[in-house]
Motif scaffolding. Structure first.
Motif, PDB file in Angstrom:
ATOM      1  N   THR A  22       6.007   6.524   2.914  1.00 15.34           N
ATOM      2  CA  THR A  22       6.036   5.157   3.465  1.00 15.34           C
ATOM      3  C   THR A  22       6.120   5.106   4.985  1.00 15.34           C
ATOM      4  O   THR A  22       5.924   4.050   5.566  1.00 15.34           O
ATOM      5  CB  THR A  22       7.242   4.375   2.917  1.00 15.34           C
ATOM      6  OG1 THR A  22       8.439   5.000   3.352  1.00 15.34           O
ATOM      7  CG2 THR A  22       7.202   4.282   1.409  1.00 15.34           C
ATOM      8  N   GLU A  30      11.227  -0.687   2.067  1.00 11.23           N
ATOM      9  CA  GLU A  30       9.944  -0.167   1.573  1.00 11.23           C
ATOM     10  C   GLU A  30      10.051   1.094   0.705  1.00 11.23           C
ATOM     11  O   GLU A  30       9.373   1.186  -0.317  1.00 11.23           O
ATOM     12  CB  GLU A  30       8.988   0.064   2.742  1.00 11.23           C
ATOM     13  CG  GLU A  30       7.583   0.382   2.310  1.00 11.23           C
ATOM     14  CD  GLU A  30       6.945  -0.692   1.436  1.00 11.23           C
ATOM     15  OE1 GLU A  30       6.114  -0.335   0.583  1.00 11.23           O
ATOM     16  OE2 GLU A  30       7.281  -1.890   1.597  1.00 11.23           O
ATOM     17  N   GLU A  34       8.446   1.168  -3.011  1.00 11.14           N
ATOM     18  CA  GLU A  34       7.417   2.182  -3.289  1.00 11.14           C
ATOM     19  C   GLU A  34       7.773   3.013  -4.517  1.00 11.14           C
ATOM     20  O   GLU A  34       6.898   3.360  -5.315  1.00 11.14           O
ATOM     21  CB  GLU A  34       7.243   3.086  -2.069  1.00 11.14           C
ATOM     22  CG  GLU A  34       6.185   4.139  -2.225  1.00 11.14           C
ATOM     23  CD  GLU A  34       4.780   3.585  -2.334  1.00 11.14           C
ATOM     24  OE1 GLU A  34       3.928   4.284  -2.928  1.00 11.14           O
ATOM     25  OE2 GLU A  34       4.506   2.479  -1.827  1.00 11.14           O
TER      26      GLU A  34
END
Length: 72
Positions: A22, A30, A34
């Motif tokens: 990421t 994030e 993810e």
């Protein structure tokens, strides 16, 4: 991931997200999002961390729009 392979633990995890995936570090949200992509629903996930301030803050950030929940 190299540490998990070295310890022969990599086969125990459905998803492993690292900085390379990421380009974001925790507590950014994030990496958590993810890790869920294409694997399981957020309410079925468990995140194991070793640094509460970094791990919990990231999982809690951003409200509930992506379904992540944190158990304290």
């Amino acid at each position: 991931m190299a540490s998990l392979c070295y310890l022969n633990l990599h086969h125990l995890f459905d998803a492993v997200v690292t900085f390379d995936d990421t380009k974001m570090r925790k507590p950014n949200r994030e990496p958590f999002v993810e890790a869920l992509k294409g694997w399981i629903e957020a309410h079925e996930a468990i995140m194991i961390g070793d640094w509460a301030e970094r791990d919990v803050v990231g999982a809690c950030a951003g409200g509930d729009e992506d379904g992540l929940r944190t158990v304290r």
